[in-house]
Design a protein around this motif. Structure first.
Motif, short mmCIF file in Angstrom:
data_model
loop_
_atom_site.label_atom_id
_atom_site.label_comp_id
_atom_site.label_asym_id
_atom_site.label_seq_id
_atom_site.Cartn_x
_atom_site.Cartn_y
_atom_site.Cartn_z
N VAL A 189 0.86 -1.18 0.00
CA VAL A 189 0.00 0.00 0.00
C VAL A 189 0.89 1.23 0.00
N ILE A 190 0.32 2.36 -0.43
CA ILE A 190 1.06 3.62 -0.41
C ILE A 190 0.24 4.67 0.31
N ALA A 191 0.90 5.53 1.04
CA ALA A 191 0.23 6.63 1.75
C ALA A 191 1.12 7.86 1.66
N TYR A 192 0.52 8.99 1.32
CA TYR A 192 1.29 10.23 1.18
C TYR A 192 1.07 11.10 2.41
N GLU A 193 1.83 10.78 3.44
CA GLU A 193 1.75 11.55 4.68
C GLU A 193 3.16 11.88 5.14
N SER A 194 3.40 13.14 5.46
CA SER A 194 4.70 13.55 5.96
C SER A 194 4.91 13.03 7.38
N LEU A 195 6.15 13.01 7.79
CA LEU A 195 6.52 12.48 9.09
C LEU A 195 5.67 13.08 10.22
N HIS A 196 5.51 14.41 10.20
CA HIS A 196 4.80 15.06 11.32
C HIS A 196 3.29 14.89 11.23
N GLU A 197 2.79 14.42 10.08
CA GLU A 197 1.36 14.20 9.92
C GLU A 197 0.94 12.76 10.20
N LEU A 198 1.89 11.87 10.22
CA LEU A 198 1.58 10.45 10.39
C LEU A 198 0.99 10.16 11.77
N THR A 199 -0.07 9.37 11.78
CA THR A 199 -0.57 8.83 13.04
C THR A 199 0.07 7.47 13.28
N VAL A 200 0.05 7.03 14.50
CA VAL A 200 0.57 5.69 14.81
C VAL A 200 -0.20 4.64 14.02
N GLU A 201 -1.52 4.84 13.89
CA GLU A 201 -2.35 3.87 13.17
C GLU A 201 -1.95 3.77 11.70
N SER A 202 -1.73 4.93 11.06
CA SER A 202 -1.34 4.92 9.65
C SER A 202 0.03 4.27 9.47
N TRP A 203 0.96 4.64 10.34
CA TRP A 203 2.30 4.05 10.29
C TRP A 203 2.23 2.53 10.42
N GLN A 204 1.49 2.06 11.40
CA GLN A 204 1.41 0.63 11.65
C GLN A 204 0.76 -0.13 10.49
N GLN A 205 -0.23 0.48 9.85
CA GLN A 205 -0.89 -0.17 8.72
C GLN A 205 0.07 -0.35 7.55
N VAL A 206 0.82 0.69 7.21
CA VAL A 206 1.76 0.60 6.09
C VAL A 206 2.87 -0.38 6.41
N VAL A 207 3.41 -0.33 7.61
CA VAL A 207 4.47 -1.25 8.02
C VAL A 207 3.96 -2.70 8.01
N ALA A 208 2.74 -2.90 8.49
CA ALA A 208 2.20 -4.26 8.58
C ALA A 208 2.12 -4.93 7.21
N ILE A 209 1.70 -4.19 6.20
CA ILE A 209 1.53 -4.77 4.87
C ILE A 209 2.85 -4.78 4.10
N ASN A 210 3.52 -3.64 4.04
CA ASN A 210 4.69 -3.51 3.17
C ASN A 210 5.94 -4.19 3.71
N GLN A 211 6.09 -4.20 5.02
CA GLN A 211 7.33 -4.72 5.61
C GLN A 211 7.12 -6.02 6.37
N THR A 212 6.20 -6.01 7.33
CA THR A 212 5.96 -7.23 8.11
C THR A 212 5.46 -8.35 7.20
N GLY A 213 4.61 -8.01 6.22
CA GLY A 213 4.11 -9.03 5.30
C GLY A 213 5.21 -9.72 4.53
N VAL A 214 6.21 -8.95 4.13
CA VAL A 214 7.35 -9.52 3.41
C VAL A 214 8.15 -10.46 4.32
N TRP A 215 8.39 -10.01 5.54
CA TRP A 215 9.12 -10.85 6.49
C TRP A 215 8.35 -12.14 6.78
N LEU A 216 7.05 -12.04 7.04
CA LEU A 216 6.27 -13.23 7.35
C LEU A 216 6.27 -14.22 6.19
N GLY A 217 6.16 -13.69 4.96
CA GLY A 217 6.18 -14.57 3.80
C GLY A 217 7.49 -15.32 3.67
#
Length: 239
Positions: free
Chosen positions: A84-112
């Motif tokens: 997934v992609i999200a266009y949010e700057s560092l200071h605009e990111l919520t924890v929820e948005s950060w965790q969603q992108v990390v869960a799919i883009n990064q954690t998903g790759v590791w789990l696979g």
């Protein structure tokens, strides 16, 4: 044709776009393909079977890979494409948005990777293709979480490549530039025009051009290629 004859390949994020094209391309080249996604999909090429998979779920990965190995006995190729992609700057990111992108883009790759590596060790090797991005190497303003995760995928791939090289498990990252897909079509047109304008070839890429790169990495033609970054970007990163 038949460049993947006899291989069993699992492709994530295969409901549409790049993942869908990779799945169909692998099947046309002789592989038994397990296409996965979070929603139902149909109309694939012959030789493709579809499974529901949330790549951020440990339990889902265990279920799907268990079903695949139970039926086919092996996994020879894993294409970690879901993202997934999200266009949010560092200071605009919520924890929820950060965790969603990390869960799919990064954690998903590791789990696979974690789920298929033991099966590849058992059967004598395999090829893992982790889809990163040009923005895993360089950045634009904003999209902080996306940049972070795609950069992580780049180095996760290198780490895994070194770790499993002696076991004939090859791990490479694939770095598309701007590709015309439903994901990019849903973006702000100004973003699309900007990235295409920064691309030396002056056009968007086609999903098939990325799938052709994935096919090379999945096939035995790339038998001495591991820990590498295959860039398909119309010259973007050459600047």
């Amino acid at each position: 044709m038949n460049r993947l004859q006899g291989k069993v390949a699992l492709v994530t994020g295969a409901g549409r776009g790049i993942g869908r094209t990779i799945a169909d391309t692998f099947a046309r080249e002789g592989a038994t393909v397990i296409a996965t996604g979070r929603s139902e999909a149909n109309g694939f090429a012959d030789g493709v079977e579809y499974h529901r998979l949330d790549v951020s779920s440990d339990a889902d990965w265990a279920r799907v890979v268990g079903e695949v190995t139970g039926r086919h006995g092996r996994v020879d190729v894993l294409a970690n494409n879901a993202g997934v992609i999200a266009y949010e700057s560092l200071h605009e990111l919520t924890v929820e948005s950060w965790q969603q992108v990390v869960a799919i883009n990064q954690t998903g790759v590791w789990l696979g990777m974690r789920e298929v590596v033991p099966h590849m060790q058992r059967t004598g090797g395999g090829s893992i293709i982790n889809v990163s991005s040009i923005w895993g190497s360089v950045a634009v303003a904003g999209a902080h979480a996306y940049h972070a995760t795609k950069g992580a995928v780049r180095n996760m791939s290198k780490s895994a490549a070194i770790t499993y090289a002696r076991e004939n498990i090859r791990v490479n990252s694939l770095h598309p530039g701007f590709i015309r897909t439903p994901l990019t079509e849903a973006q702000d047109p100004e973003i699309n025009e900007f990235v295409i304008g920064q691309t030396p070839m002056g056009r968007a890429g086609d999903p098939q051009e990325v799938a052709n790169g994935a096919l090379f990495l999945a096939s035995d033609e790339s038998s001495f290629v591991t820990g590498s970054e295959l860039v398909v970007d119309g010259g973007y990163l050459a600047q």
